[in-house]
Write an enzyme that holds these catalytic residues in place. Structure first.
Site, PDB file in Angstrom:
ATOM      1  N   LYS A  16     -91.999  24.584  -4.660  1.00  0.00           N
ATOM      2  CA  LYS A  16     -92.157  23.478  -3.685  1.00  0.00           C
ATOM      3  C   LYS A  16     -91.613  23.890  -2.311  1.00  0.00           C
ATOM      4  O   LYS A  16     -92.278  23.724  -1.301  1.00  0.00           O
ATOM      5  CB  LYS A  16     -91.416  22.213  -4.174  1.00  0.00           C
ATOM      6  CG  LYS A  16     -91.863  21.727  -5.543  1.00  0.00           C
ATOM      7  CD  LYS A  16     -91.136  20.474  -5.959  1.00  0.00           C
ATOM      8  CE  LYS A  16     -89.644  20.643  -6.208  1.00  0.00           C
ATOM      9  NZ  LYS A  16     -89.298  21.528  -7.341  1.00  0.00           N
ATOM     10  N   ARG A  91     -87.628  11.079  -7.024  1.00  0.00           N
ATOM     11  CA  ARG A  91     -87.388  11.798  -8.275  1.00  0.00           C
ATOM     12  C   ARG A  91     -87.221  10.855  -9.456  1.00  0.00           C
ATOM     13  O   ARG A  91     -87.056  11.314 -10.583  1.00  0.00           O
ATOM     14  CB  ARG A  91     -86.104  12.600  -8.130  1.00  0.00           C
ATOM     15  CG  ARG A  91     -86.284  14.079  -8.063  1.00  0.00           C
ATOM     16  CD  ARG A  91     -84.897  14.662  -7.941  1.00  0.00           C
ATOM     17  NE  ARG A  91     -84.842  16.023  -8.328  1.00  0.00           N
ATOM     18  CZ  ARG A  91     -84.930  17.046  -7.479  1.00  0.00           C
ATOM     19  NH1 ARG A  91     -85.099  16.833  -6.204  1.00  0.00           N
ATOM     20  NH2 ARG A  91     -84.831  18.276  -7.923  1.00  0.00           N
ATOM     21  N   ARG A 130     -83.909  33.925  -7.915  1.00  0.00           N
ATOM     22  CA  ARG A 130     -84.038  33.419  -6.535  1.00  0.00           C
ATOM     23  C   ARG A 130     -82.799  33.785  -5.714  1.00  0.00           C
ATOM     24  O   ARG A 130     -81.681  33.740  -6.201  1.00  0.00           O
ATOM     25  CB  ARG A 130     -84.180  31.893  -6.550  1.00  0.00           C
ATOM     26  CG  ARG A 130     -84.062  31.286  -5.145  1.00  0.00           C
ATOM     27  CD  ARG A 130     -84.495  29.851  -5.083  1.00  0.00           C
ATOM     28  NE  ARG A 130     -83.831  28.985  -6.022  1.00  0.00           N
ATOM     29  CZ  ARG A 130     -84.241  27.743  -6.295  1.00  0.00           C
ATOM     30  NH1 ARG A 130     -85.311  27.258  -5.713  1.00  0.00           N
ATOM     31  NH2 ARG A 130     -83.581  27.011  -7.165  1.00  0.00           N
ATOM     32  N   ARG A 163     -77.866  30.084  -5.436  1.00  0.00           N
ATOM     33  CA  ARG A 163     -77.413  28.695  -5.528  1.00  0.00           C
ATOM     34  C   ARG A 163     -76.519  28.500  -6.744  1.00  0.00           C
ATOM     35  O   ARG A 163     -76.750  29.101  -7.787  1.00  0.00           O
ATOM     36  CB  ARG A 163     -78.624  27.750  -5.636  1.00  0.00           C
ATOM     37  CG  ARG A 163     -79.146  27.311  -4.300  1.00  0.00           C
ATOM     38  CD  ARG A 163     -80.467  26.603  -4.360  1.00  0.00           C
ATOM     39  NE  ARG A 163     -80.598  25.546  -5.349  1.00  0.00           N
ATOM     40  CZ  ARG A 163     -81.688  24.796  -5.471  1.00  0.00           C
ATOM     41  NH1 ARG A 163     -82.722  24.978  -4.661  1.00  0.00           N
ATOM     42  NH2 ARG A 163     -81.767  23.858  -6.389  1.00  0.00           N
ATOM     43  N   ARG A 174     -81.716  21.128 -15.689  1.00  0.00           N
ATOM     44  CA  ARG A 174     -82.499  20.537 -14.599  1.00  0.00           C
ATOM     45  C   ARG A 174     -83.935  20.298 -15.049  1.00  0.00           C
ATOM     46  O   ARG A 174     -84.559  19.299 -14.693  1.00  0.00           O
ATOM     47  CB  ARG A 174     -82.478  21.461 -13.366  1.00  0.00           C
ATOM     48  CG  ARG A 174     -81.170  21.370 -12.598  1.00  0.00           C
ATOM     49  CD  ARG A 174     -80.956  22.527 -11.654  1.00  0.00           C
ATOM     50  NE  ARG A 174     -82.020  22.737 -10.719  1.00  0.00           N
ATOM     51  CZ  ARG A 174     -82.239  23.888 -10.074  1.00  0.00           C
ATOM     52  NH1 ARG A 174     -81.436  24.910 -10.274  1.00  0.00           N
ATOM     53  NH2 ARG A 174     -83.236  24.003  -9.238  1.00  0.00           N
TER      54      ARG A 174
HETATM   55  P1  AP5 Z   1     -88.715  27.603  -4.698  1.00  0.00           P
HETATM   56  O1  AP5 Z   1     -89.791  27.470  -3.686  1.00  0.00           O
HETATM   57  O2  AP5 Z   1     -87.310  27.738  -4.210  1.00  0.00           O
HETATM   58  O3  AP5 Z   1     -88.850  26.445  -5.819  1.00  0.00           O
HETATM   59  P2  AP5 Z   1     -88.624  24.876  -5.734  1.00  0.00           P
HETATM   60  O4  AP5 Z   1     -89.746  24.231  -6.454  1.00  0.00           O
HETATM   61  O5  AP5 Z   1     -88.375  24.466  -4.311  1.00  0.00           O
HETATM   62  O6  AP5 Z   1     -87.326  24.784  -6.632  1.00  0.00           O
HETATM   63  P3  AP5 Z   1     -85.941  24.026  -6.481  1.00  0.00           P
HETATM   64  O7  AP5 Z   1     -85.032  24.684  -7.487  1.00  0.00           O
HETATM   65  O8  AP5 Z   1     -85.452  24.015  -5.058  1.00  0.00           O
HETATM   66  O9  AP5 Z   1     -86.327  22.607  -6.919  1.00  0.00           O
HETATM   67  P4  AP5 Z   1     -85.431  21.500  -7.494  1.00  0.00           P
HETATM   68  O10 AP5 Z   1     -86.369  20.381  -7.460  1.00  0.00           O
HETATM   69  O11 AP5 Z   1     -84.798  21.789  -8.798  1.00  0.00           O
HETATM   70  O12 AP5 Z   1     -84.169  21.509  -6.509  1.00  0.00           O
HETATM   71  P5  AP5 Z   1     -83.770  20.601  -5.267  1.00  0.00           P
HETATM   72  O13 AP5 Z   1     -83.215  21.508  -4.238  1.00  0.00           O
HETATM   73  O14 AP5 Z   1     -84.844  19.660  -4.886  1.00  0.00           O
HETATM   74  O15 AP5 Z   1     -89.082  28.866  -5.614  1.00  0.00           O
HETATM   75  C1  AP5 Z   1     -88.232  29.276  -6.670  1.00  0.00           C
HETATM   76  C2  AP5 Z   1     -88.197  30.815  -6.766  1.00  0.00           C
HETATM   77  O16 AP5 Z   1     -89.487  31.288  -7.167  1.00  0.00           O
HETATM   78  C3  AP5 Z   1     -87.901  31.540  -5.436  1.00  0.00           C
HETATM   79  O17 AP5 Z   1     -87.167  32.690  -5.693  1.00  0.00           O
HETATM   80  C4  AP5 Z   1     -89.298  31.900  -4.890  1.00  0.00           C
HETATM   81  O18 AP5 Z   1     -89.235  33.061  -4.087  1.00  0.00           O
HETATM   82  C5  AP5 Z   1     -90.080  32.132  -6.173  1.00  0.00           C
HETATM   83  N1  AP5 Z   1     -91.486  31.710  -6.089  1.00  0.00           N
HETATM   84  C6  AP5 Z   1     -91.953  30.550  -5.555  1.00  0.00           C
HETATM   85  N2  AP5 Z   1     -93.281  30.475  -5.709  1.00  0.00           N
HETATM   86  C7  AP5 Z   1     -93.653  31.615  -6.368  1.00  0.00           C
HETATM   87  C8  AP5 Z   1     -94.901  32.114  -6.845  1.00  0.00           C
HETATM   88  N3  AP5 Z   1     -96.038  31.418  -6.651  1.00  0.00           N
HETATM   89  N4  AP5 Z   1     -94.914  33.291  -7.500  1.00  0.00           N
HETATM   90  C9  AP5 Z   1     -93.776  33.990  -7.702  1.00  0.00           C
HETATM   91  N5  AP5 Z   1     -92.563  33.585  -7.272  1.00  0.00           N
HETATM   92  C10 AP5 Z   1     -92.498  32.408  -6.622  1.00  0.00           C
HETATM   93  O19 AP5 Z   1     -82.598  19.701  -5.899  1.00  0.00           O
HETATM   94  C11 AP5 Z   1     -81.360  20.260  -6.258  1.00  0.00           C
HETATM   95  C12 AP5 Z   1     -80.425  19.157  -6.772  1.00  0.00           C
HETATM   96  O20 AP5 Z   1     -80.200  18.163  -5.740  1.00  0.00           O
HETATM   97  C13 AP5 Z   1     -80.955  18.330  -7.966  1.00  0.00           C
HETATM   98  O21 AP5 Z   1     -80.706  18.968  -9.195  1.00  0.00           O
HETATM   99  C14 AP5 Z   1     -80.160  17.009  -7.795  1.00  0.00           C
HETATM  100  O22 AP5 Z   1     -78.836  17.151  -8.268  1.00  0.00           O
HETATM  101  C15 AP5 Z   1     -80.108  16.834  -6.283  1.00  0.00           C
HETATM  102  N6  AP5 Z   1     -81.209  16.021  -5.734  1.00  0.00           N
HETATM  103  C16 AP5 Z   1     -82.141  16.434  -4.819  1.00  0.00           C
HETATM  104  N7  AP5 Z   1     -82.994  15.432  -4.545  1.00  0.00           N
HETATM  105  C17 AP5 Z   1     -82.607  14.362  -5.299  1.00  0.00           C
HETATM  106  C18 AP5 Z   1     -83.108  13.056  -5.483  1.00  0.00           C
HETATM  107  N8  AP5 Z   1     -84.204  12.627  -4.811  1.00  0.00           N
HETATM  108  N9  AP5 Z   1     -82.478  12.229  -6.356  1.00  0.00           N
HETATM  109  C19 AP5 Z   1     -81.375  12.647  -7.027  1.00  0.00           C
HETATM  110  N10 AP5 Z   1     -80.849  13.882  -6.903  1.00  0.00           N
HETATM  111  C20 AP5 Z   1     -81.451  14.740  -6.056  1.00  0.00           C
END
Ligand code: AP5
Length: 219
Positions: A16, A91, A130, A163, A174
């Site tokens: 994402k 979410r 990552r 991270r 997660r």
């Molecule tokens: P990346 O693009 O970083 O993946 P992502 O989908 O953004 O993954 P996240 O881990 O950031 O998502 P998340 O939803 O768990 O975390 P968030 O920060 O929102 O890609 C991942 C890896 O793969 C990278 O190394 C990239 O290079 C590689 N890659 C990408 N695409 C690729 C491809 N096509 N092919 C090969 N490699 C690829 O949330 C974190 C925490 O915050 C949550 O756990 C929660 O505690 C809190 N939080 C955030 N928002 C809320 C909410 N709305 N409500 C409650 N808690 C919340």
């Protein structure tokens, strides 16, 4: 011509953030990642950061009440007038209801929903390899998207970091939380005719191209 008011969905590690950054660059719209906002709050040592740090580290969700304040504040900024990408919000079903209300009051409806579909084993592999630039936020992967110089950001030259919530056991938690709390939100949005499922398991180039093609049909 429609504005791009986009929601990005998909499991942790679906790509994402990676794809949203490409879309943000191409269409000059803000990429609003609630995960990045919370991590910035933790890094700055703010009151919000102190309240959420242990929740982030454990892979659980921050409460809907806290998140409502965070998102309301962000969506009140003038830059969302040109469009936006929401990554990580909503979410939960209550968050989806809150968002509908906020956007209705702003008269600024969602115009596209992108769901990146990727299986659990692929995301675990991606997330545990990552690396992130702590300065500019650029996302790398030591297997699929390596920096030019080992462990250094191509743009800032600083050391890349991992991270705190990217350890395998936390990633699996997660993923579980995602299936329980967020997957029902995706089901809720599937009824919209501007909902698009994208196979997120291809290369970054392939997935980006597919998303760009979809967005060309919206703008
Ligand atoms: P990346 O693009 O970083 O993946 P992502 O989908 O953004 O993954 P996240 O881990 O950031 O998502 P998340 O939803 O768990 O975390 P968030 O920060 O929102 O890609 C991942 C890896 O793969 C990278 O190394 C990239 O290079 C590689 N890659 C990408 N695409 C690729 C491809 N096509 N092919 C090969 N490699 C690829 O949330 C974190 C925490 O915050 C949550 O756990 C929660 O505690 C809190 N939080 C955030 N928002 C809320 C909410 N709305 N409500 C409650 N808690 C919340």
């Amino acid at each position: 011509m429609s504005k791009l008011n986009l929601l990005f969905f998909g499991p942790p590690g679906a790509g994402k953030g990676t794809i949203a950054k490409e879309v943000s660059k191409k269409y000059d719209i803000p990429h609003i990642s609630t995960g990045d906002m919370l991590r910035d709050a933790v890094a700055s040592g703010s009151e919000l950061g102190k309240r959420v740090k242990s929740i982030l580290d454990s892979g659980q969700l921050v409460s809907d009440e806290i998140m409502l304040d965070v998102i309301k504040d962000r969506l009140s900024k003038p830059d969302v007038e040109k469009g936006f990408i929401l990554d990580g919000y909503p979410r939960t079903l209550p968050q989806a209801e809150s968002l509908e209300k906020i956007l209705k009051d702003m008269n600024n409806p969602i115009t596209g929903i992108i769901y990146l579909e990727v299986d659990e084993e692929t995301v675990v592999k991606r997330i545990t390899s990552r690396r992130i630039c702590p300065k500019c936020g650029k996302i790398y992967n030591i297997i699929t998207l390596k920096p030019k110089v080992e462990n250094k950001c191509d743009i800032c030259g600083v050391d890349l970091i991992q991270r705190d919530d990217d350890k395998e056991d936390v990633v699996r938690d997660r993923y579980k939380v995602y299936m329980e709390k967020t997957y029902p939100v995706i089901e809720f949005y599937k009824k919209y005719n501007h909902f698009f499922t994208v196979n997120g398991s291809g290369t970054v180039e392939i997935v980006t191209k597919e998303v760009f093609n979809i967005l060309e049909g919206i703008v």
